[in-house]
Write a protein that holds these residues in place. Sequence first.
Motif: not given
Lengths: 380, 310
Positions: A61-64, B108-113, B214-217
């Motif tokens: 859900i954090g995909d914006a 690891l990246g879940k909170d940084y998406v 410059p982003q993570w997903a």
Amino acid sequence: MALLAVLFAFGMLTACGSDDSSSSSSSEASSSSSEASSSSETEEADSGPETKAAFIMVAPIGDAGWNYAHDVGRQYAEEMTGVETAYVDAVPEGTADFGNYVRDFIDQGYNVIIGTSFGYMDDMLALADEYPDVVFEHVSGYKMNETNFGNTFGRMYEPRYLSGMVAGSATTSGLIGYVAAFPIPEVIRGINAFTLGVQAINPDAEVEVIWTSTWFDPAVEGDSAQALLDKGADVIAMHQDSTAAGEKAEAAGARWVSYNTDMSEFAPEAFLTAPVWNWGPRYVQIIEAAQAGTYAPSAYWGSMAEGIVDLAPIASDVDQGVVDQVMEAKAAIIAGDLHPFTGPINDQDGNEVLAAGEVMDDGAMLGMMFFVEGVIGSTG
Amino acid sequence: MTEASLIGLFVATVSFGALLYLAALGELLAEKAGVLNLGVEGMMAIGAVTAFIVGVEFKNPWAALLVAMLSGAILASVHGFFTVGLGAEQVVSGLSLTILGLGLAAYLGKDYVGLPPGAELVPVEWAGFSDLPWVGPIFFNQAPIVYLALLMGIAVSFVLSSTRLGLALRAAGESASSTDSAGHSVLGLRLSAVAAGGALAGASGAYLTLSITPQWAEGLTAGRGWIAVALVIFGAWRPGRVGIGALIFGGTLALKTRLQPFGVDFSPIILSMLPYVLTLAILLIISIQARKRPSPAPFGLGLPYRREER
């Protein structure tokens, strides 16, 4: 022996290559993820309220974008009295995971299941037959049954048209770039509505489309935007799930129309506006019907008047006269006085598709596979 | 077709080429020492996510790059432990590494998406050169990691061809038993090559999240690690040829969407397949030539070494 190993390795490699292209054709940003990475918030089943709604989403859900918009809708529904909601995200399509989560939720007393990705459709249909007392609502699909399974989508072309008006006012080069995923009616309809909006303000401006063949691949989305900027586009619009196009527009000093949600924080200088989803009121409607026992499946295609789609706030540096014009058009669409697809509409080659004064019917819009005049690109 | 569009195509070609080259150089190092590592995609993903996280938390792009390289090396060492240390099947272990790396990166990246980046490596200006027509934007206005890729290419090429270390490394990949007899540690050589390869794959991943997008997903690497594996075969295990291959493959990536604004109606899906088709063609040539001259693949590639089996 060594070459054999390499050959085997290469076999795997090509297999993965084709896998890559097939997964990119699935709806929205679906990427593989483990159960460990999905999360859910649930409370005790026995002491809970009578209506419990569970949301199942395809990506974090954090995909914006798409999934974030659904979670905002879920939180809106959570405010209802006597209603509890939960969600699980990053649930891949086409695996047993979806059914497992649904059964788990139903065991815990959840009686409304909302799936928000196209690829859940057939699983939901089967589960709806298996659990006739549970309400199933599928977002973006087209299948339904007669008792407890319906579908929901929105007339995104309405705010797309408005966002086109803003883009039309912002271009000085007369070329607007549009980074788009796949040539399917939903996306083509959006491009056409956007272009008609552009032309309402700036009749000579053109909209050039690049197909990325992916819902989510930031490197390709960003490079497509860059290619359009290189060609002279000074506004970039998109039908993609990442913010990559906006970052390129920002770096080039161009402008950007995002999609799904207000993404202004990702490119504050470039951001103009965005056609956005507002799922909350529709979710409340479904849950209320389930609560009252009056749920009847339908193929719901909600409009801006109903609030499921909207236009994000317009950037403060856009001319007030343009903002007034857009707001006027918005009011007219909501009142039913303005339909973005009103003739005369010509296709790319100048052939008349819709005569002056005629309004396109839903069937024609749902199957739209042509570009209107002023779009550069091919429909595939 | 305008000049700007054409320049843009070449800028993207060099940029994507560097992305692939870094990862492919790492794979080349490991394979030269005799270890096939199909975990490139996973190591790139780990490099990408750790670079982004460090960028967000500490706002320092160079620390981000360093951590990404370390993470890639650590993940590669897992592969090294199983295949070199325990003699496990390299293909199976490598594939597991890809799955492990992608899953771990997602976790690891879940909170940084969806977060805006904390640090970026933006294109560098070369005084006097960046403003030159054509070559300026194409070669002298790229992100720092592009120049790192070039330096690494030269370094790997030099080490392999002109140093004793390189000779020992190649020997470990050609004939582990004679390397062992000569008094070199096959274990040490192979483990180091695999770890160094992981570091380069990590740097390639960092290039994605620090410069390109410059982003993570999840899914950010989008199969590019596999193209890097193919690239090593395409370049016949030679750093220079792999570099040329990287530009060709990078060009197909850039062309995938850029053909459309040129007005060429050619399916982007066909272009996505092109690197693999080209690699198959090279593989075919290698196989045909194998009758006349030895395959360019390291002779001991994929074979675990156990001293008692000498």
